[in-house]
Design a protein around this motif. Structure first.
Motif, PDB file in Angstrom:
ATOM      1  N   VAL A 233      48.490 -37.851   7.369  1.00 24.50           N
ATOM      2  CA  VAL A 233      48.612 -37.615   5.935  1.00 24.50           C
ATOM      3  C   VAL A 233      50.020 -37.963   5.459  1.00 24.50           C
ATOM      4  N   HIS A 235      52.736 -36.421   2.311  1.00 25.61           N
ATOM      5  CA  HIS A 235      52.845 -35.257   1.426  1.00 25.61           C
ATOM      6  C   HIS A 235      54.083 -35.353   0.547  1.00 25.61           C
ATOM      7  N   TYR A 259      51.702 -33.725  -9.935  1.00 26.86           N
ATOM      8  CA  TYR A 259      50.246 -33.860  -9.780  1.00 26.86           C
ATOM      9  C   TYR A 259      49.632 -34.562 -10.999  1.00 26.86           C
ATOM     10  N   LEU A 262      50.160 -38.214 -10.744  1.00 29.61           N
ATOM     11  CA  LEU A 262      49.184 -38.811  -9.833  1.00 29.61           C
ATOM     12  C   LEU A 262      47.855 -39.044 -10.547  1.00 29.61           C
ATOM     13  N   GLN A 263      47.442 -38.066 -11.351  1.00 29.81           N
ATOM     14  CA  GLN A 263      46.174 -38.187 -12.078  1.00 29.81           C
ATOM     15  C   GLN A 263      46.225 -39.283 -13.134  1.00 29.81           C
ATOM     16  N   PHE A 268      51.355 -42.504  -5.229  1.00 30.01           N
ATOM     17  CA  PHE A 268      51.777 -41.354  -4.427  1.00 30.01           C
ATOM     18  C   PHE A 268      53.088 -41.657  -3.710  1.00 30.01           C
ATOM     19  N   LEU A 308      40.643 -32.664   3.385  1.00 27.61           N
ATOM     20  CA  LEU A 308      40.582 -33.874   2.577  1.00 27.61           C
ATOM     21  C   LEU A 308      39.516 -34.829   3.110  1.00 27.61           C
ATOM     22  N   HIS A 312      37.620 -37.387  -1.715  1.00 27.44           N
ATOM     23  CA  HIS A 312      38.652 -36.558  -2.344  1.00 27.44           C
ATOM     24  C   HIS A 312      39.907 -36.602  -1.474  1.00 27.44           C
ATOM     25  N   VAL A 314      43.187 -36.631  -2.139  1.00 25.82           N
ATOM     26  CA  VAL A 314      44.445 -35.997  -2.537  1.00 25.82           C
ATOM     27  C   VAL A 314      44.186 -34.537  -2.896  1.00 25.82           C
ATOM     28  N   SER A 315      45.002 -33.644  -2.350  1.00 29.05           N
ATOM     29  CA  SER A 315      44.823 -32.213  -2.606  1.00 29.05           C
ATOM     30  C   SER A 315      45.422 -31.819  -3.945  1.00 29.05           C
ATOM     31  N   ILE A 326      51.688 -31.382  -2.190  1.00 23.39           N
ATOM     32  CA  ILE A 326      50.494 -32.180  -2.493  1.00 23.39           C
ATOM     33  C   ILE A 326      50.310 -33.084  -1.274  1.00 23.39           C
ATOM     34  N   LYS A 328      48.110 -36.173   0.773  1.00 27.65           N
ATOM     35  CA  LYS A 328      47.212 -37.331   0.632  1.00 27.65           C
ATOM     36  C   LYS A 328      46.699 -37.748   2.007  1.00 27.65           C
TER      37      LYS A 328
END
Length: 654
Positions: A233, A235, A259, A262-263, A268, A308, A312, A314-315, A326, A328
């Motif tokens: 991952v 982070h 976050y 990111l959306q 990332f 994860l 989905h 990304v947390s 966060i 990924k």
């Protein structure tokens, strides 16, 4: 020949030596020294699939090679190459590596490897309570610690809260904070005795009392689940502040803002580089080394990472004891198969404290194989010289060791003296805590000494115990000698003897011929219109750069060119190329159109020495070697038993 007769020895399989009950016969002699059919047949069969030259598969030709090989070994021994320090050291190093496959209990090793793999398929969540006691503690201190852990276990079995008991009684320094909770772990993460107790205890139950080098433990198994494998991952982390609540809210708000970015579609990796407080990973876009359960110091982080999925990846922001994160997903790695993990598990078993089981098993077998009868009177006299100075590492041998030079015990023909034992004690004395009183420590050292002597004797007699080991060592020994000899007699000479090489080239130059060659320009394109334009420009004597500048743009490469001297048959040339000066017609091969301009045709001719040096040096080496082998046949008397060889050929062709 170097690769065939030496390189192959480095990759010999231990399983390549089948036992053959057939009677061996003398196949040939060199100066009356016999060489037998079993070795010839074994080496021929072993190398058969590795030899590319079909002529070397012919048995008569192979016998010539084999006799030549043995002649070179005889020459090496005659020159004394076997006495060189470098040779001796390399041979000893190889033997040490090879012997590792024999000086172990393979059955116990196999069982431990399989057990380790089966355990690795599960992860255990457990808590423990530790009461410390040294491995060499007195019986009184040992009993005191045991009774203490026994009382604690009874409280746990009676239903008292295990975490509260750990916080109150455990002597593990972390227990006050974590109440003995170890999180999830799998095989090879704990000392072997602890691991075994955990895997043998049912979920929700408390283990029996177990002892490790740290002391006495009891374990409560809280959960058992399938191994989740490993995960990779990246982070982004915002550290937990150490100040007031306002700062804590600020950290939370910062991670939430990241976050949102990111959306909104921001990368990332870029956000990790800009904002992550984990400086060890931020420069790499937040990427962490792959890990499994129990390898990080945060169960919250591990759970978030393993939850994860590709759908989905990304947390949402979450908090651990270190800060806000966060995470990924990069990739998940399922548990490997046994075959994939076997080598790794064997290495872990060898380094883990469970390796003691393998050592102890072999020691037990050796004590049965070579019974030892001690001279108790001599031992008592020798042991009496050991005093308390040993605890500080300051014990010295008696000034006169002659009284202890007698036979303490023997291993077959080998005599071990009392002085040998005292020297062992001196080199194995250790400072700090150890077994007391000194006579018990001396007895313990004696048992270690016996095991050490048995293992050394066994190791030194592996050639007698295992015919396959002896055969491998014989081949490696010969291979090293051959390498040194060939380096001295052939390879160096072929590289440094410039006059000899030139003379060889002069007699063989017609074997190193160029075919017809063309000094040419080759243009290619997927477009007929473009290649027509290229053809026209070639006829107008435009240069390659002019053609590319005219027909290619910044956004599109329409034409490619290849310039050079090309030999007839070169795959770069279109198949229909005619070796005539001028510009060719356009031809199509596959998806491409080609046009070729030949500036000059160079007729077939011998290559210069520089142009064929690699091939010529190789041929010169073979020439020198064959001449040398012919000379060796004159130096040594070779006699082949043709009747025996006829039988060998019949057997090998079956």
């Amino acid at each position: 020949m170097k690769q065939l007769l030496f390189g192959l020895l480095l990759s010999i399989s231990l399983g390549s030596y089948a036992q053959n009950d057939k009677k061996k016969e003398v196949l040939f002699t060199i100066d009356d020294k016999p060489y037998y059919t079993d070795e010839f047949e074994r080496v021929y069969n072993k190398n058969l699939d590795l030899v590319k030259d079909e002529s070397q598969k012919d048995l008569t030709q192979y016998l010539e090679l084999f006799v030549g090989y043995k002649l070179k070994i005889n020459k090496a021994n005659k020159l004394g190459l076997q006495n060189g320090d470098s040779y001796k050291n390399e041979l000893a190093t190889y033997r040490t590596q090879l012997s590792k496959n024999y000086v172990t209990d393979s059955k116990v090793t196999k069982e431990l490897v399989e057990e380790g793999y089966q355990r690795s398929l599960k992860e255990i969540h457990a808590s423990h309570i530790l009461i410390k006691v040294d491995e060499n503690a007195s019986p009184e201190d040992t009993l005191k610690a045991y009774n203490k852990i026994k009382d604690i276990r009874q409280k746990a079995v009676n239903g008292e809260d295990f975490g509260a008991l750990a916080a109150q009684y455990s002597e593990d320094p972390s227990a006050k904070e974590n109440k003995g909770d170890l999180g999830y772990f799998s095989s090879f993460r704990m000392v072997y005795a602890f691991e075994s107790a955990a895997y043998k205890t049912q979920k929700g139950k408390v283990s029996n009392i177990i002892r490790t080098r740290f002391g006495y433990h009891i374990i409560k198994v809280d959960d058992v689940r399938d191994n989740r494998g490993e995960v990779s991952v990246a982070h982004i982390m915002i550290l937990n502040p150490k100040a007031d609540e306002a700062d804590k809210d600020k950290s939370k708000k910062t991670i939430q803002d990241i976050y949102k970015k990111l959306q909104q579609g921001e990368k990332f990796e870029d956000l990790a580089k800009q904002f992550s407080d984990d400086k060890s990973s931020s420069s790499k876009g937040g990427v962490l080394n792959r890990f499994g359960s129990g390898q990080l110091s945060s169960e919250e982080f591990e759970n978030a990472a393993f939850s994860l999925t590709k759908e989905h990846p990304v947390s949402e922001p979450f908090q651990s004891k270190f800060g806000w994160h966060i995470v990924k997903l990069i990739e998940k790695f399922p548990v490997k198969t046994f075959d994939e993990m076997k080598t790794e598990l064997e290495s872990k078993v060898g380094k883990d404290d469970r390796s003691r089981l393998i050592t102890n098993s072999l020691n037990d077998k050796l004590r049965k194989k070579y019974p030892v009868k001690r001279d108790n009177k001599l031992y008592a006299a020798a042991a009496k010289t050991v005093n308390d100075a040993i605890y500080d590492g300051k014990w010295e041998l008696p000034a006169n060791t002659k009284p202890y030079d007698g036979k303490l015990f023997s291993i077959n023909e080998k005599t071990v003296t009392g002085t040998d034992f005292l020297n062992f004690v001196k080199t194995h004395q250790n400072g700090g805590k150890a077994l007391k009183p000194v006579n018990k420590l001396t007895d313990k050292l004696y048992e270690s000494f016996v095991d050490d002597q048995l293992n050394a004797y066994y190791d030194s007699h592996l050639e007698k115990e295992f015919p396959d080991f002896a055969a491998i060592m014989d081949e490696y020994r010969d291979g090293l000698l051959l390498f040194d000899l060939m380096e001295k007699e052939i390879w160096e000479k072929s590289k440094t003897d410039t006059v000899g090489l030139q003379n060889f080239y002069n007699t063989q130059k017609m074997n190193y011929m160029w075919k017809n060659r063309a000094d040419a320009i080759i243009a290619s394109s997927t477009s007929m219109d473009v290649i027509k334009k290229a053809q026209k420009m070639l006829k107008q004597n435009n240069t390659v750069d002019q053609i590319k500048e005219k027909l290619n743009t910044k956004d599109k490469v329409s034409v490619m060119t290849n310039v050079g001297v090309f030999e007839e048959g070169n795959e770069v040339l279109p198949k229909s190329t005619k070796f005539e000066t001028g510009v060719s017609d356009i031809v199509k091969e596959g998806e491409y159109y080609f046009v070729t301009k030949i500036n000059k045709v160079i007729p077939a001719a011998p290559k210069t020495l520089e142009e064929c040096k690699g091939k010529c040096v190789n041929d010169y080496q073979q020439f020198l070697e064959q001449k040398w082998v012919d000379d060796l046949k004159q130096e040594f008397k070779v006699k082949v038993n043709q009747d025996v060889f006829a039988h060998v050929k019949t057997d090998l062709k079956k």
